[in-house]
Design an enzyme around this catalytic site. Sequence first.
Site, short mmCIF file in Angstrom:
data_model
loop_
_atom_site.label_atom_id
_atom_site.label_comp_id
_atom_site.label_asym_id
_atom_site.label_seq_id
_atom_site.Cartn_x
_atom_site.Cartn_y
_atom_site.Cartn_z
N LYS A 27 0.83 -1.29 -0.14
CA LYS A 27 -0.05 -0.08 -0.07
C LYS A 27 0.87 1.41 0.13
O LYS A 27 0.47 2.30 -0.69
CB LYS A 27 -0.84 0.10 1.14
CG LYS A 27 -1.96 -1.24 0.89
CD LYS A 27 -2.97 -1.38 2.13
CE LYS A 27 -3.59 -2.74 1.99
NZ LYS A 27 -2.79 -3.93 2.32
N ASP B 9 -3.13 -0.26 8.07
CA ASP B 9 -3.55 -1.39 7.62
C ASP B 9 -3.04 -2.64 8.76
O ASP B 9 -2.07 -3.06 8.72
CB ASP B 9 -2.74 -1.81 6.38
CG ASP B 9 -3.11 -2.91 5.69
OD1 ASP B 9 -4.00 -3.26 5.51
OD2 ASP B 9 -2.00 -3.63 4.89
N CYS C 154 -7.48 -7.53 6.66
CA CYS C 154 -7.72 -8.57 5.77
C CYS C 154 -8.20 -9.65 6.28
O CYS C 154 -7.96 -10.83 6.13
CB CYS C 154 -6.54 -9.22 4.92
SG CYS C 154 -5.01 -9.87 6.08
N1 SAM Z 1 0.58 -2.56 4.50
C1 SAM Z 1 1.00 -3.75 4.16
C2 SAM Z 1 1.13 -4.06 2.76
O1 SAM Z 1 0.09 -3.55 2.06
O2 SAM Z 1 2.01 -4.50 2.10
C3 SAM Z 1 0.90 -4.98 4.93
C4 SAM Z 1 0.87 -4.84 6.61
S1 SAM Z 1 0.57 -6.28 7.37
C5 SAM Z 1 -1.20 -6.39 7.24
C6 SAM Z 1 0.77 -5.61 9.00
C7 SAM Z 1 2.17 -5.22 9.55
O3 SAM Z 1 2.28 -4.89 10.82
C8 SAM Z 1 3.13 -6.45 9.31
O4 SAM Z 1 4.07 -6.19 8.41
C9 SAM Z 1 3.91 -6.36 10.75
O5 SAM Z 1 5.13 -6.54 10.95
C10 SAM Z 1 3.24 -4.94 11.32
N2 SAM Z 1 3.45 -4.64 12.73
C11 SAM Z 1 2.90 -5.53 13.76
N3 SAM Z 1 2.87 -5.18 14.91
C12 SAM Z 1 3.45 -3.82 14.77
C13 SAM Z 1 3.92 -3.01 15.91
N4 SAM Z 1 3.65 -3.13 17.03
N5 SAM Z 1 4.43 -1.95 15.22
C14 SAM Z 1 4.70 -1.62 14.03
N6 SAM Z 1 4.37 -2.44 12.99
C15 SAM Z 1 3.56 -3.73 13.53
#
Ligand code: SAM
Length: 382
Positions: A211, A273, A323
């Site tokens: 994104k 996201d 998702c």
């Molecule tokens: N937006 C991305 C895309 O479109 O390619 C996909 C994101 S994925 C749904 C969720 C992301 O949140 C993961 O990459 C994960 O590492 C990150 N995440 C999880 N907990 C987090 C935190 N406390 N702080 C920052 N990122 C975090």
Amino acid sequence: MYLEAFPEELREYYRRLFGSEAGLLMEKLREPVEKYYIRVNTLKTSRSKLMQILRREGLRPKRSPHLKEGIYFEREGPNFPDDFEPNLPVVRANKFAAESVYQGAMLYAPGVLQADRRIKPGDEVEIRDPKGLLVGIGRARMSAKEMILSKRGIAVEVTLPKFRLPSLSELESFREGLFYAQSLPSMVVAHVLEPEEGELIIDMAAAPGGKTSHLAQIMQNRGEIMALDKSKNRLRKMEGELKRLGVKNVRLMHMDSRKLPELGVEADKILLDAPCTALGIRPKLWESRTPKDIEATARYQRHFINAAIKSLRKDGILVYSTCTLSYEENEGNVKYMLKKGLKLEEQEIFIGSGGIGIEGVQRFYPHRHLTQGFFIAKLRKV
Ligand code: SAM
């Protein structure tokens, strides 16, 4: 049958939430998407040029009727019926590898769990997931022993997968960064945020960058996007992807987004996201999450929501997406945001269904829209 693929509590949860549609929904979740989408990288090419290149590369691209940067490919299959019994020596793959084979990938040695001892290179074999589901048929490239011991290499060349999606990452057009493989609902998100040049945009859960890179291409590489993620590995992958795509207006930040307010910035727009239970991702040979995971994840997401609200300027926009299919992580958390004083905004592109008990939020269902399960809400800080 889908029944054995979902824990009883989750099946019950889906029946309560989706009523008579629950069965069909679960059946669809088990299959790969019918239309496999890619996003044209308009920083480097146009849709018609890329369509021509892809045709030359031997593919059959089609234009998305919904988004001008969307191209899709039709899925092939199912290539054999559910009760097909080829009676060949069996190679058992782990869940991840089995899910890949199920949609047309080769079986690599690290994904092999077990192999019939008689197998030698050249033999025809059947590939099954850990629970015994037939995911494809192929020709062994290694002996049974090598498959188990090797750390790399193709163990079985898959000749008849249950389904087949195009394999794109070997293409010249991919290496040149002319497109990004992205689901249709994910592509809607950046449009809903409506980024403009000169704005400060924060992507709170950015890796691997699908994104973020879409936002950058809409902004024509102008303005600034702060892209946060707590996973170093995923950020490393994202860095490579941004380079491949020619994205230049993104600052990658390795941090826990719940601490965003400590940076003291005021964003014009924030994309959250959110990390979620991912119940909408297809295909799922089986699901292990239960309603308990849904509750815990919805609570986790509220920390990100609180941080986003604090870091948004007055009148700023928050787009919240997941998702997943649950109520608590989606409409439940939107209700939480409304209680905190945010107001729902109309979404510029609306091709999904309305929410459960809330209009104005957008839901995508595997059985209705033939996409991944997905959710998008747009809110304003007033
Ligand atoms: N937006 C991305 C895309 O479109 O390619 C996909 C994101 S994925 C749904 C969720 C992301 O949140 C993961 O990459 C994960 O590492 C990150 N995440 C999880 N907990 C987090 C935190 N406390 N702080 C920052 N990122 C975090």
